[in-house]
Scaffold this active site. Structure first.
Site: not given
Ligand code: NDP
Length: 313
Positions: A135, A138-139
């Site tokens: 993701c 997200c990261d």
């Protein structure tokens, strides 16, 4: 004696919570089991900018806790627990929670979503949380001004590569075919971004590093006379090779397509082949996979559950 419920909802993403809001307002006293990832896939994201009603965007976790609060307001009983088996062979349907509690349900709404696919390399596990991610949104933040690779040639891969290009010094896009499968506009975006380098006809053999990812070993034109081993220096390795629907638990009973997505009949409804069992969200949607679409299908599933109960009184 087993607990009996009118409407059991499995899953706590936009589909599950929307089903709970509608079923609660229809006096079905829904019980919702959150599953392993309370809040669903969106809790892996940072900001949601495309859900209508939030002109300035909204933090994804905040949005999911709003969904939850709205469901609770209408009486949904939201429980922590994982469905471990089901029996849809008779009626009411039997659903076992955490291998211990059996619940009898007049209607079941499956909203278990989909999970990101991995290549299956041992290094993906070795470096989980230490440079391997599925993701980018997200990261990606952790890789600011660093070098990363994204695997995949579809819309997700192109979207993630473009997103990461805005943060990172350099992005490699590792594509196994000699072309991108993504839509034309996404392809153009990738090819016109100077710090994205597309490595066509490359496959990943493994990752290099000690405490974290430091590089990847790739093979170019595998099996061809000019096959070549290539090493790239990267700090992050992002998978974007698609998702698989979380339908295994139900596939003995409900019909799925060859990829495992639950089939509905007629297709535009949430009705499965089992009377009283409905499917909503990404577990039945290989095409759109959007929160707003999942929410809409959760609404449909609750309305069908209400209708089913009314007809079978
Ligand atoms: P796709 O299935 O479209 O693409 C998966 C990509 O991963 C393909 O390029 C595939 O390669 C590659 N791949 C699969 N397995 C492997 C493997 N083992 N090794 C290397 N590469 C692999 O998935 P997406 O998640 O990209 O998209 C799913 C759907 O969601 C699509 O319909 C897409 O259009 C849609 N979507 C739309 C967006 C938008 O409109 N903004 C954004 C994101 C997704 P190959 O081509 O060789 O099979």
């Amino acid at each position: 004696m087993n607990e009996h419920v009118k409407c059991l909802i499995i899953g706590s993403g936009p589909a599950g919570y929307t089903a709970a809001i509608y079923a609660g307002r229809a006096n079905l006293s829904p019980v919702l089991y959150e599953g392993m990832q309370p809040g669903g896939q969106l809790t892996q994201t940072t900001e949601v900018e495309n859900f209508p009603g939030y002109p300035d965007g909204i933090d994804a976790n905040m949005m999911m806790s709003d969904f939850r609060a709205q469901a609770e307001r209408f009486g949904a009983d939201i429980r922590f627990g994982v469905v471990t088996s089901v029996d849809f062979s008779g009626h009411p349907h039997q659903v076992v929670i955490d291998e211990s509690t059996t619940i009898e349900a007049d209607t079941v709404i499956i909203a278990t979503g989909a999970s990101a696919k991995y290549l299956g390399l041992p290094d993906e596990q070795k470096f989980a949380g230490k440079g391997v991610s599925a993701c980018a949104t997200c990261d990606g933040f952790f890789y600011r001004k660093k070098r990363v690779a994204v695997v995949g040639g579809g819309d997700t891969a192109c979207e993630e590569a473009t997103y990461l290009a805005g943060l990172c010094e350099k992005v490699y896009l590792i594509v196994r075919k000699p072309f991108l499968r993504a839509s034309k506009i996404m392809q153009e975006r990738v090819l016109n971004t100077p710090n994205i380098e597309v490595l066509f006809e490359h496959n990943t053999l493994g990752l290099i590093g000690n405490d974290g990812v430091e590089g990847a070993r790739l093979v170019k034109r595998k099996g061809e006379p000019d096959e070549e081993i290539v090493e790239i220096k990267i700090d992050g390795f992002f998978l974007a090779i698609g998702h698989h629907p979380n339908s295994e638990l139900f596939s003995r009973y409900v019909t799925t397509d060859e990829a495992g997505y639950i089939k509905t009949f007629p297709a535009e409804t949430p009705c499965t082949n089992i009377p009283g069992v409905f499917a909503a969200g990404d577990v039945a949607d290989p095409r759109y996979r959007q929160a707003v679409v999942a929410a809409g299908s959760g609404c449909k599933a609750a309305m069908e559950a209400e209708r089913f109960i009314a007809e079978h009184k």
